[in-house]
Scaffold this active site. Structure first.
Site, PDB file in Angstrom:
ATOM      1  N   GLY A  40       4.838  -2.676  -7.439  1.00 58.10           N
ATOM      2  CA  GLY A  40       3.752  -3.159  -7.660  1.00 58.10           C
ATOM      3  C   GLY A  40       3.026  -3.264  -8.804  1.00 58.10           C
ATOM      4  N   SER A  41       3.171  -1.902  -9.528  1.00 56.46           N
ATOM      5  CA  SER A  41       2.519  -1.844 -10.887  1.00 56.46           C
ATOM      6  C   SER A  41       3.630  -2.105 -12.081  1.00 56.46           C
ATOM      7  CB  SER A  41       1.810  -0.363 -10.903  1.00 56.46           C
ATOM      8  OG  SER A  41       3.009   0.589 -10.903  1.00 56.46           O
ATOM      9  N   HIS A  46       9.248  -0.658  -4.719  1.00 54.13           N
ATOM     10  CA  HIS A  46       7.777  -0.355  -5.124  1.00 54.13           C
ATOM     11  C   HIS A  46       7.584  -0.710  -6.708  1.00 54.13           C
ATOM     12  CE1 HIS A  46       5.197   3.298  -4.381  1.00 54.13           C
ATOM     13  NE2 HIS A  46       4.550   1.932  -5.287  1.00 54.13           N
ATOM     14  N   ALA A  78       0.843  -1.310  -0.123  1.00 57.01           N
ATOM     15  CA  ALA A  78       0.020   0.059  -0.031  1.00 57.01           C
ATOM     16  C   ALA A  78       0.810   1.143  -0.056  1.00 57.01           C
ATOM     17  CB  ALA A  78      -0.750  -0.086   0.994  1.00 57.01           C
ATOM     18  N   ARG A  79       1.435   1.744   1.100  1.00 56.88           N
ATOM     19  CA  ARG A  79       2.224   2.791   1.096  1.00 56.88           C
ATOM     20  C   ARG A  79       3.138   2.696   2.573  1.00 56.88           C
ATOM     21  NH1 ARG A  79       1.831   3.814  -3.420  1.00 56.88           N
ATOM     22  NH2 ARG A  79       1.279   5.743  -4.253  1.00 56.88           N
ATOM     23  N   GLU A 107      10.830   6.351   0.818  1.00 59.68           N
ATOM     24  CA  GLU A 107      11.422   5.426  -0.137  1.00 59.68           C
ATOM     25  C   GLU A 107      12.121   6.636  -1.070  1.00 59.68           C
ATOM     26  OE1 GLU A 107       8.123   3.200  -1.274  1.00 59.68           O
ATOM     27  OE2 GLU A 107       8.205   4.201  -3.083  1.00 59.68           O
TER      28      GLU A 107
END
Ligand code: DGY
Length: 318
Positions: free
Chosen positions: A287-288, A285, A237-238, A267
């Protein structure tokens, strides 16, 4: 003459090609994080800006933003790098990219669940460093995932996609969400109307809530103490939803077996202690980060800018 679009980071090829067809692109040579002043300079006299996760689009940015820029589209669904109140005050529309990251992010959550549970970082390091001595009955024993309880905080699109994948692992799914899902979307998952109620039911806990004043620092010692001993936490998420010091203490004490983290407070300058822990599985990071999803995100960001420039409603605004 084409409208001028200020772009802070390198775009995927297909997105860059489409952007160049409609806009005069103003960007940097490299692909480095830009300072506020550098982004403001790119934006000077531009018609629109395309920014990314981590760019400092804060109140000071809007104080100095060229009056020519009336839309800032972010190459992300998250907008925690943007001061939305300051944007509103300045009359700047903010576009984002919801709905196209679901599967890629759910896949990474599952990579974290499996990687953390099965000690993938330690195992991969042994193979790469040539320190793998032999097969042995006690070598890098991890935690079985199949049949365990999975808790999900935030049962939106991504949380639901994580739950769909969990059914293939015969997991008992529990979730907390602001509202209970209809039965056809819940598909047998157990709803808890508070996070405190959810936590004792989580052998694994996957975070899918945005960073808000309510969720920032939410995963602290008190929160962790309510999880079963030996639980595993994963976060796509964050980063700032987690209190790093408290999570690290729980990983060191053995209260938690492991953590899988794709996002970090501050980050890329993460809390260094994470790197030294064997029971963390860490990604930068991602995720996408598939070609398909990053193209879809870029196209969605351009759809937002195109609509604005054409005087139409911007499809995805916050
Ligand atoms: C987003 O879009 O907010 C994601 O975190 C990027 O992966």
């Amino acid at each position: 003459m084409k409208p001028v679009l200020a772009v802070t980071r390198r775009l995927p090829d297909a997105v860059a090609k489409r952007a160049a067809e409609s806009y005069d692109i103003r960007t940097q040579e490299d692909d480095d994080p830009l300072t506020r002043a550098e982004i403001l300079a790119l934006c000077h006299g531009a018609d629109a800006a395309l920014v990314s996760v981590g760019d400092p689009i804060d109140a000071e940015f809007f104080d100095h933003l060229s009056d020519s820029v009336k839309i800032v589209a972010t190459f992300s669904v998250g907008t925690d790098h943007i001061d939305l109140a300051a944007a509103k005050k300045k009359g700047v529309i903010i576009g984002n990219t919801p709905g196209v990251l679901t599967d890629a992010t759910a896949d990474i959550a599952w990579l974290l669940i499996l990687g953390a549970a099965r000690r993938a970082s330690e195992g991969e390091a042994e193979v790469r460093n040539a320190t793998w001595s032999s097969w042995r009955p006690t070598h890098l024993m991890g935690t079985q995932v199949t049949g365990k309880k999975l808790g999900i905080v935030g049962m939106g699109r991504i949380g639901q996609a994580v739950a769909r994948r969990a059914r293939g692992f015969d997991m008992d799914i529990h979730y907390y969400n602001r509202r209970q899902l209809p039965a056809d979307q819940e598909m047998g998952a157990t709803y808890h109307d508070s996070i405190e109620g959810l936590l004792p039911h989580c052998d694994f806990l996957s975070l899918h809530c945005p960073s808000t004043p309510e969720t920032r620092g939410m995963v602290n010692t008190d929160f962790i103490s309510k999880l079963p001993d030996g639980a595993i936490i994963v976060n796509t998420a964050r980063g700032d939803v987690v209190n790093d010091k408290d999570l690290i203490a729980a990983l060191k004490s053995g209260k938690l077996t492991a953590a899988g983290l794709d996002v970090f407070a501050g980050e890329p300058n993460i809390e260094p202690a994470y790197r030294d822990l064997a029971n963390t599985f860490l990604l930068p990071h991602l995720g996408s980060a598939t070609v398909e999803t990053r193209n879809a995100m870029g196209f969605r960001a351009l759809d937002n800018i195109d609509a604005f420039v054409a005087g139409k409603d911007v499809p995805f605004t916050v």
